[in-house]
Design an enzyme around this catalytic site. Structure first.
Site, mmCIF file in Angstrom:
data_model
loop_
_atom_site.group_PDB
_atom_site.id
_atom_site.type_symbol
_atom_site.label_atom_id
_atom_site.label_comp_id
_atom_site.label_asym_id
_atom_site.label_seq_id
_atom_site.Cartn_x
_atom_site.Cartn_y
_atom_site.Cartn_z
ATOM 1 N N CYS A 112 0.822 -1.207 0.000
ATOM 2 C CA CYS A 112 0.000 0.000 0.000
ATOM 3 C C CYS A 112 0.860 1.263 0.000
ATOM 4 O O CYS A 112 1.479 1.557 -1.009
ATOM 5 C CB CYS A 112 -1.000 -0.053 1.150
ATOM 6 S SG CYS A 112 -2.388 1.054 0.860
ATOM 7 N N HIS A 239 -3.678 -5.386 1.205
ATOM 8 C CA HIS A 239 -2.927 -5.663 2.437
ATOM 9 C C HIS A 239 -2.918 -7.161 2.776
ATOM 10 O O HIS A 239 -3.783 -7.620 3.545
ATOM 11 C CB HIS A 239 -3.575 -4.915 3.609
ATOM 12 C CG HIS A 239 -3.342 -3.449 3.596
ATOM 13 N ND1 HIS A 239 -2.301 -2.844 4.277
ATOM 14 C CD2 HIS A 239 -4.006 -2.458 2.977
ATOM 15 C CE1 HIS A 239 -2.347 -1.543 4.082
ATOM 16 N NE2 HIS A 239 -3.375 -1.277 3.299
ATOM 17 N N GLU A 241 -0.971 -8.586 4.777
ATOM 18 C CA GLU A 241 -0.660 -8.733 6.211
ATOM 19 C C GLU A 241 -1.910 -8.563 7.077
ATOM 20 O O GLU A 241 -1.867 -8.777 8.284
ATOM 21 C CB GLU A 241 0.458 -7.740 6.601
ATOM 22 C CG GLU A 241 0.036 -6.322 6.939
ATOM 23 C CD GLU A 241 -0.446 -5.481 5.763
ATOM 24 O OE1 GLU A 241 -0.797 -6.040 4.704
ATOM 25 O OE2 GLU A 241 -0.500 -4.243 5.911
HETATM 26 N N1 LIG Z 1 -3.364 1.914 3.762
HETATM 27 C C1 LIG Z 1 -2.476 2.657 3.173
HETATM 28 O O1 LIG Z 1 -1.263 2.365 3.211
HETATM 29 C C2 LIG Z 1 -2.954 3.913 2.523
HETATM 30 C C3 LIG Z 1 -1.976 4.540 1.572
HETATM 31 C C4 LIG Z 1 -2.243 5.990 1.278
HETATM 32 N N2 LIG Z 1 -2.197 6.778 2.475
HETATM 33 C C5 LIG Z 1 -3.542 6.150 0.527
HETATM 34 O O2 LIG Z 1 -4.534 6.495 1.105
HETATM 35 O O3 LIG Z 1 -3.579 5.902 -0.646
#
Ligand SMILES: NC(=O)CC[C@H](N)C(=O)O
Length: 297
Positions: A112, A239, A241
């Protein structure tokens, strides 16, 4: 510990997980590696930038999700610039070290916000080998933050050890800037030819789709993750994880009732098991110093 120990097969696989400046998924990331049998060390980015911790003492360098530097200037941009431009006392940037780390056959993963960092830095997809940005991640087509479970299909042609033997997985996304944009037909063709678009968003039937909400952000090639040409650098918007155990899934109770023998492993765990196993097997096949001296005498 130093680099020599990395070929010691009795030593656990070492995962370095960066944190600080608004990164917020480091604990789940560490849990994933620990469940997969590795040793996970969480370190503040400044420890690495200031030379107190060397990435070369680890096998896998990891950039977790979160909101580094508050997503100012675009998610991942400020952190990527720190890696590219901040010099330590020896005049080296962390990017210099990361390039050396990858050239030594080691692995880098970003989830992410971590994926956004690797893309903004140019480590993904890095078709040119010069680590300059070639694609970008921008605001979701829906115009809002997306927090939902998605289905992914693994590109069967991907050469990445992270994805070996995997076909489909379900994982959550939670991001505002996950839409991959590939401008330039050459770049797009090269990414496809080399199967660097390693993960696609799919519908319920497993077919890649651009239809919302199966594809939560409108990414080109319906792409949820990329690797570099070596397969050693890997990043994805969802994600893994966050799906380590069946009980992380919102539908676990119904699924377990319908299929009591259902595995209690979450889909996401398989990525971590894969890379940990891969590093272990690399160590086993590495030539020991004794064997090397036999060859040279
Ligand atoms: N969950 C995250 O890592 C979000 C990544 C980033 N802040 C976004 O909103 O795109």
């Amino acid at each position: 510990m130093n680099d020599q120990h990395m070929n010691d097969t009795s030593q656990k696989v070492q995962a370095l997980i960066l944190t600080g400046f608004g990164i917020n998924c480091e604990e789940e990331y560490a849990a994933a590696y620990r469940l997969a049998g590795a040793e996970a060390t969480i370190v503040h980015l400044n420890q690495v930038l200031h030379g107190h911790v060397s990435i070369h003492n680890y096998d896998i360098l990891n950039f977790p999700g979160g909101f580094s530097f508050g997503d100012d200037l675009g998610s991942g941009v400020v952190l990527a610039n720190k890696l590219r431009y901040r010099k330590n006392a020896e005049g080296r940037t962390l990017l210099d070290d990361i390039k050396e780390f990858v050239a030594n056959g080691k692995f880098v993963m970003g989830i992410c916000n971590g994926f956004q960092v690797l893309v903004k830095l140019g480590l993904l997809p890095n078709l040119s080998g010069n680590v300059t940005p070639e694609v970008t991640l921008t605001h979701n087509a829906s115009g809002r933050y997306e927090d939902r479970w998605v289905r992914l299909k693994v590109n069967p042609k991907s050469n990445s050890p992270f994805l070996k033997g995997l076909d489909t997985m379900e994982v959550p996304v939670r991001h505002g800037e996950g839409r991959l944009i590939i401008s330039g037909t050459d770049t797009l063709a090269h990414i496809e030819e080399q199967a660097l678009n390693c993960l696609s968003y799919t519908d319920f039937d497993g077919s890649p789709t651009d239809v919302y909400p199966h594809n939560p952000n409108g990414a080109d090639l319906n792409c949820a993750g990329l690797t570099d040409t070596t397969g050693q650098v890997f990043g994805l918007m969802p994600h893994p994880e966050a799906f380590l155990s069946l009980y992380n899934h919102p539908d676990w109770a119904r699924r377990k009732r319908l299929n009591p023998g259902l595995s209690e492993e979450g889909d996401g765990l398989r990525l971590f098991l894969n890379i940990v196993e891969h590093v272990q097997s690399q160590r086993q096949t590495a030539v020991s110093p004794q064997e090397a001296s036999q060859f040279s005498s």
